[in-house]
Design a protein around this motif. Structure first.
Motif, PDB file in Angstrom:
ATOM      1  N   PHE A   1      12.672 -68.255  96.336  1.00  0.00           N
ATOM      2  CA  PHE A   1      12.385 -67.787  94.984  1.00  0.00           C
ATOM      3  C   PHE A   1      12.513 -68.924  93.976  1.00  0.00           C
ATOM      4  N   ARG A   2      11.631 -68.890  92.973  1.00  0.00           N
ATOM      5  CA  ARG A   2      11.685 -69.851  91.883  1.00  0.00           C
ATOM      6  C   ARG A   2      11.730 -69.138  90.529  1.00  0.00           C
ATOM      7  N   ALA A   3      12.174 -67.872  90.544  1.00  0.00           N
ATOM      8  CA  ALA A   3      12.405 -67.086  89.332  1.00  0.00           C
ATOM      9  C   ALA A   3      13.338 -65.945  89.710  1.00  0.00           C
ATOM     10  N   ILE A   4      14.238 -65.570  88.802  1.00  0.00           N
ATOM     11  CA  ILE A   4      15.265 -64.563  89.087  1.00  0.00           C
ATOM     12  C   ILE A   4      15.429 -63.631  87.895  1.00  0.00           C
ATOM     13  N   LYS A   5      15.641 -62.367  88.194  1.00  0.00           N
ATOM     14  CA  LYS A   5      16.019 -61.390  87.173  1.00  0.00           C
ATOM     15  C   LYS A   5      17.420 -60.869  87.477  1.00  0.00           C
ATOM     16  N   MET A   6      18.254 -60.770  86.445  1.00  0.00           N
ATOM     17  CA  MET A   6      19.607 -60.263  86.598  1.00  0.00           C
ATOM     18  C   MET A   6      19.798 -59.048  85.694  1.00  0.00           C
ATOM     19  N   LYS A   7      20.794 -58.224  86.017  1.00  0.00           N
ATOM     20  CA  LYS A   7      21.071 -57.034  85.232  1.00  0.00           C
ATOM     21  C   LYS A   7      21.977 -57.358  84.045  1.00  0.00           C
ATOM     22  N   VAL A   8      21.730 -56.655  82.942  1.00  0.00           N
ATOM     23  CA  VAL A   8      22.626 -56.654  81.797  1.00  0.00           C
ATOM     24  C   VAL A   8      22.883 -55.194  81.434  1.00  0.00           C
TER      25      VAL A   8
ATOM     26  N   GLY B   1      17.352 -58.985  91.140  1.00  0.00           N
ATOM     27  CA  GLY B   1      18.742 -58.698  91.476  1.00  0.00           C
ATOM     28  C   GLY B   1      19.201 -57.371  90.888  1.00  0.00           C
ATOM     29  N   ILE B   2      19.953 -56.590  91.668  1.00  0.00           N
ATOM     30  CA  ILE B   2      20.547 -55.326  91.196  1.00  0.00           C
ATOM     31  C   ILE B   2      22.047 -55.540  91.266  1.00  0.00           C
ATOM     32  N   ASP B   3      22.598 -56.151  90.213  1.00  0.00           N
ATOM     33  CA  ASP B   3      23.869 -56.861  90.342  1.00  0.00           C
ATOM     34  C   ASP B   3      24.787 -56.703  89.138  1.00  0.00           C
ATOM     35  N   LEU B   4      24.678 -55.586  88.425  1.00  0.00           N
ATOM     36  CA  LEU B   4      25.432 -55.428  87.188  1.00  0.00           C
ATOM     37  C   LEU B   4      26.939 -55.557  87.390  1.00  0.00           C
ATOM     38  N   GLU B   5      27.440 -55.075  88.519  1.00  0.00           N
ATOM     39  CA  GLU B   5      28.882 -55.085  88.755  1.00  0.00           C
ATOM     40  C   GLU B   5      29.342 -56.285  89.587  1.00  0.00           C
TER      41      GLU B   5
END
Length: 361
Positions: free
Chosen positions: A156-163, A134-138
Motif C-alpha cells: 500500500f502507498r496510501a492509508i486511511k485511519m479512524k477518528v 484501517g478499522i482501528d479506532l481503539e
C-alpha cells in the motif's frame, strides 16, 4: 437463482466510531444461471446484523419478478426489481438485495461475452490505485503505527485511519503521529464514521488541516447534507462520503449541493453495477473524482472503467480468504483481472461452516 446466507467471523474484532465492536459480518451470495447454462455470481453484505433480510427479499420478491427475463436487458431487470420492492423501502435493504442480483447479472453478461467486466463496461485503465482502510479506532498509537508498517510492507502507498475518539484532541495527536511516521508526501485519509455533528466536525477538521489529509470521511450522518456542505466549506479539508447513500438520487443531491469532494458508492448497497457506474458518471459530470467503499474484489472493475477514478478502498471485510484468486497489491495499485466476468470464484467449501440458510427458487 440460488441464494445463500452466511455469518462470517472476522479474524480480529474491529471498531469504529458508530458501529462499535464488529466481530463478524453477514454475507449473502446470489448465483444466477441462464437457459444456456451460463452462470453469474453476485454478493452483498452487512456489518454484524441485518443481511438475512437481503436474502429473504431476493428469494421471496426479486426472484419471482425476474425469473424468465432476458439477461441482456439489465436496465429493464433493474427497474423490475426496484419497483417490486419500492414500497417496502427505497434504498437500505431493498437496494442491498438488488445489488447482489445486479452484480450476478453483469457477471453473467460479461462471461457470455468472454470479456473481463472492466472491458465489457468500456475499459479505461486496469491499473487502479488503492488505499488500506484501517478499522482501528481503539488501537493504541503503537498498534496504529505498526499496522501502517504492515500496510506498506503489503504494497500500500496510501492509508486511511479512524477518528472519532471520545476526546477530539486524541484524534489530533494520533493523526499527527501517523503523519510523522509515514512522511509528508504519503497520502493519508481519516474516517469519522458519522461520529460528529457538523459543528464539531468543522472544529476537528480545522485542527487536522495542517496534516495535509486527502479527505475526512463521513464527518456526520449521511442525512445531514447541509452539514456536509458546511464541513467542506468551513473545515479546510476535503470531504468523502457515500457508503451510507443507497440510491443514485442521494448521490445526485450531495453532489448538487456541493457537499462532497470524493463520492464513495458501495457496489453492494447502492444498486449494483448498474447504479455504481451511473454514480461514477454523475461524479465525472460534476468534475469530481470517484472513490469507493468495500467489495474491492468486484469494485476494481468499475474503477478500471471510470476515467475519473481515484483511490479505491481495500476493506477490512475483504473476502480474500474465501476466494480462489485475490487481488495483488503492487506499489500502491492493483490490476483488474482479465478473467471473464468479474473473475471471482468463491471457495464455497471454506464458507460452508458459516452458512445459515440457502434457497433455490
Amino acid at each position: 437463482m440460488r441464494t445463500d446466507f452466511y455469518q462470517v467471523p472476522l479474524p480480529v474484532v474491529l471498531t469504529d466510531a458508530k458501529h462499535g465492536e464488529m466481530s463478524h459480518f453477514e454475507l449473502v451470495t446470489v448465483q444466477v444461471e441462464d437457459s444456456d447454462g451460463a452462470t453469474g455470481l453476485g454478493y452483498t453484505y452487512a456489518v454484524n446484523s441485518g443481511a438475512e433480510a437481503f436474502a429473504v427479499l431476493v428469494d421471496r420478491y426479486l426472484a419471482p419478478a425476474i425469473l424468465g427475463a432476458e439477461v441482456d436487458r439489465t436496465e429493464h431487470i433493474w427497474q423490475q426489481m426496484w419497483w417490486a420492492v419500492h414500497y417496502a423501502g427505497r434504498g437500505g435493504h431493498a437496494t442491498s438485495a438488488i445489488s447482489a442480483v445486479d452484480i450476478a447479472l453483469w457477471d453473467l453478461r460479461a462471461r457470455r461475452a468472454k470479456q473481463p467486466l472492466w472491458r465489457f463496461l468500456g475499459g479505461y485503465d486496469p491499473k487502479v490505485p488503492v488505499y488500506a482502510g484501517g478499522i482501528d479506532l481503539e488501537f493504541s498509537i503503537e498498534e496504529l503505527l505498526a499496522q501502517a508498517d504492515r500496510f506498506r510492507e503489503e504494497g500500500f502507498r496510501a492509508i486511511k485511519m479512524k477518528v472519532g475518539r471520545r476526546f477530539w484532541r486524541e484524534d489530533v495527536e494520533r493523526v499527527a503521529r501517523m503523519r510523522e511516521h509515514v512522511g509528508d508526501d504519503f497520502p493519508l485519509m481519516v474516517d469519522a464514521n458519522m461520529g460528529w455533528t457538523a459543528d464539531h466536525a468543522i472544529k476537528v477538521a480545522r485542527a487536522l488541516s495542517e496534516f495535509d489529509l486527502v479527505w475526512v470521511e463521513e464527518p456526520t450522518i449521511p442525512d445531514d447534507v447541509a452539514g456536509h456542505a458546511r464541513v467542506l466549506r468551513d473545515g479546510g479539508v476535503a470531504v468523502a462520503t457515500g457508503e451510507n447513500l443507497h440510491t443514485l438520487y442521494e448521490f445526485a443531491r450531495v453532489m448538487g449541493e456541493e457537499a462532497v469532494s470524493f463520492p464513495q458508492p458501495d457496489i453492494c448497497n447502492v444498486g449494483g453495477v448498474s447504479v455504481f457506474r451511473k454514480v461514477a458518471t454523475l461524479a465525472e459530470a460534476h468534475n469530481l473524482p470517484v472513490s469507493s467503499h468495500g467489495a474491492h474484489d468486484v469494485t476494481v472493475h468499475l474503477m478500471a472503467a471510470a476515467p475519473n477514478r481515484t483511490f479505491m478502498e481495500t476493506h477490512g471485510f475483504g473476502l480474500d480468504r474465501f476466494l480462489t484468486e485475490s487481488l495483488k497489491i503492487v506499489d500502491g495499485a492493483v490490476i483488474a483481472p482479465e478473467r471473464p466476468g468479474h473473475g471471482l470464484t468463491f471457495d464455497f467449501e471454506a464458507l460452508r461452516p458459516y452458512r445459515i440458510g440457502t434457497s433455490k427458487p
